[in-house]
Write a protein that holds these residues in place. Structure first.
Motif, PDB file in Angstrom:
ATOM      1  N   ALA A  17     -16.217 -36.178 -46.451  1.00  0.00           N
ATOM      2  CA  ALA A  17     -16.762 -35.884 -47.655  1.00  0.00           C
ATOM      3  C   ALA A  17     -16.970 -34.425 -47.813  1.00  0.00           C
ATOM      4  CB  ALA A  17     -17.679 -37.502 -48.402  1.00  0.00           C
ATOM      5  N   ILE A  18     -16.365 -34.057 -48.829  1.00  0.00           N
ATOM      6  CA  ILE A  18     -16.700 -32.777 -49.201  1.00  0.00           C
ATOM      7  C   ILE A  18     -17.560 -32.990 -49.719  1.00  0.00           C
ATOM      8  CG2 ILE A  18     -15.732 -30.691 -50.535  1.00  0.00           C
ATOM      9  CD1 ILE A  18     -12.840 -31.589 -50.092  1.00  0.00           C
TER      10      ILE A  18
ATOM     11  N   ALA B 121      -9.998 -29.222 -54.993  1.00  0.00           N
ATOM     12  CA  ALA B 121      -9.992 -28.765 -53.468  1.00  0.00           C
ATOM     13  C   ALA B 121      -9.357 -29.428 -52.475  1.00  0.00           C
ATOM     14  CB  ALA B 121     -11.453 -29.797 -53.277  1.00  0.00           C
ATOM     15  N   ALA B 122      -8.979 -28.711 -51.425  1.00  0.00           N
ATOM     16  CA  ALA B 122      -8.240 -29.780 -49.945  1.00  0.00           C
ATOM     17  C   ALA B 122      -9.065 -29.540 -49.274  1.00  0.00           C
ATOM     18  CB  ALA B 122      -6.781 -28.908 -50.363  1.00  0.00           C
TER      19      ALA B 122
ATOM     20  N   ASN C 236      -6.866 -35.435 -55.735  1.00  0.00           N
ATOM     21  CA  ASN C 236      -6.011 -35.738 -57.198  1.00  0.00           C
ATOM     22  C   ASN C 236      -6.631 -35.588 -58.387  1.00  0.00           C
ATOM     23  OD1 ASN C 236      -4.613 -37.535 -58.272  1.00  0.00           O
ATOM     24  ND2 ASN C 236      -5.240 -39.755 -58.224  1.00  0.00           N
ATOM     25  N   TYR C 237      -5.695 -34.873 -59.658  1.00  0.00           N
ATOM     26  CA  TYR C 237      -6.254 -34.223 -60.577  1.00  0.00           C
ATOM     27  C   TYR C 237      -6.682 -35.192 -61.186  1.00  0.00           C
ATOM     28  CZ  TYR C 237      -5.390 -31.851 -65.439  1.00  0.00           C
ATOM     29  OH  TYR C 237      -5.912 -31.310 -66.226  1.00  0.00           O
ATOM     30  N   ASN C 238      -5.829 -36.076 -61.645  1.00  0.00           N
ATOM     31  CA  ASN C 238      -6.333 -37.517 -62.190  1.00  0.00           C
ATOM     32  C   ASN C 238      -8.276 -38.285 -61.261  1.00  0.00           C
ATOM     33  OD1 ASN C 238      -4.933 -36.981 -64.535  1.00  0.00           O
ATOM     34  ND2 ASN C 238      -3.110 -38.570 -63.419  1.00  0.00           N
TER      35      ASN C 238
ATOM     36  N   GLU D  73     -12.550 -36.091 -56.707  1.00  0.00           N
ATOM     37  CA  GLU D  73     -12.755 -36.152 -55.638  1.00  0.00           C
ATOM     38  C   GLU D  73     -11.859 -36.642 -54.534  1.00  0.00           C
ATOM     39  OE1 GLU D  73     -17.391 -36.623 -54.948  1.00  0.00           O
ATOM     40  OE2 GLU D  73     -17.833 -36.088 -57.247  1.00  0.00           O
ATOM     41  N   ALA D  74     -11.207 -37.400 -55.470  1.00  0.00           N
ATOM     42  CA  ALA D  74     -10.627 -38.530 -54.025  1.00  0.00           C
ATOM     43  C   ALA D  74      -9.303 -37.858 -53.527  1.00  0.00           C
ATOM     44  CB  ALA D  74     -10.050 -39.815 -55.364  1.00  0.00           C
TER      45      ALA D  74
END
Length: 146
Positions: free
Chosen positions: A26-27, A47-48, A85-87, A90-91
């Motif tokens: 997790a970030i 994020a990536a 994922n933009y939609n 955090e995922a």
């Protein structure tokens, strides 16, 4: 004595199995720093993360930082390329299977206007509203490296 040696061998094998756990982390937004540009990661949409075959995790404030990092890294060691994922902020999703959009109407932390989507259908919906060009992983790499 043989029993002690036997248990020591089993313990060592278990330790080796669990020490190389290849999975995302997790970030910690607002605290973790980008491994490439050193900025604090705050954007929960862009994020990536990279996870190596040995389980080492590298975190980035944007997919474009992750891609730039691969230019100075042995990519044969990488197990997972992940983008938010933009939609679903955090995922993390598999970047190699994602659809990307570059749209001047969707700013990203490093100014590439690059966003990742879990499906092409999701990306096309946003493209209708925000404009931009769609890319798959390979096309995105070629575009950013040209």
């Amino acid at each position: 004595m043989k029993t002690l040696k036997h248990y020591s061998t089993i313990a060592l094998l278990l330790l080796l199995c669990f020490s190389c756990n290849v999975k995302p982390e997790a970030i910690d937004y607002g605290n973790d720093g980008c491994h490439f540009c050193k900025m604090t990661i705050v954007d929960k949409i862009h994020a990536a993360e990279i996870v190596t075959k040995k389980g080492k995790v590298y975190k980035f404030d944007a997919t474009e930082c992750m891609i730039n990092f691969t230019e100075e890294f042995d990519t044969s060691e990488i197990q997972l390329y992940l983008s938010n994922n933009y939609n679903e902020p955090e995922a993390l999703i598999d970047a190699t299977q994602a659809t990307f959009i570059i749209s001047k109407n969707i700013p990203s932390p490093m100014g590439a206007f690059l966003s990742a989507f879990k499906s092409e259908e999701d990306a096309k919906k946003v493209q209708k509203e925000k404009g931009g060009v769609l890319y798959n992983w390979e096309a995105l790499l070629a575009h950013l490296k040209s």
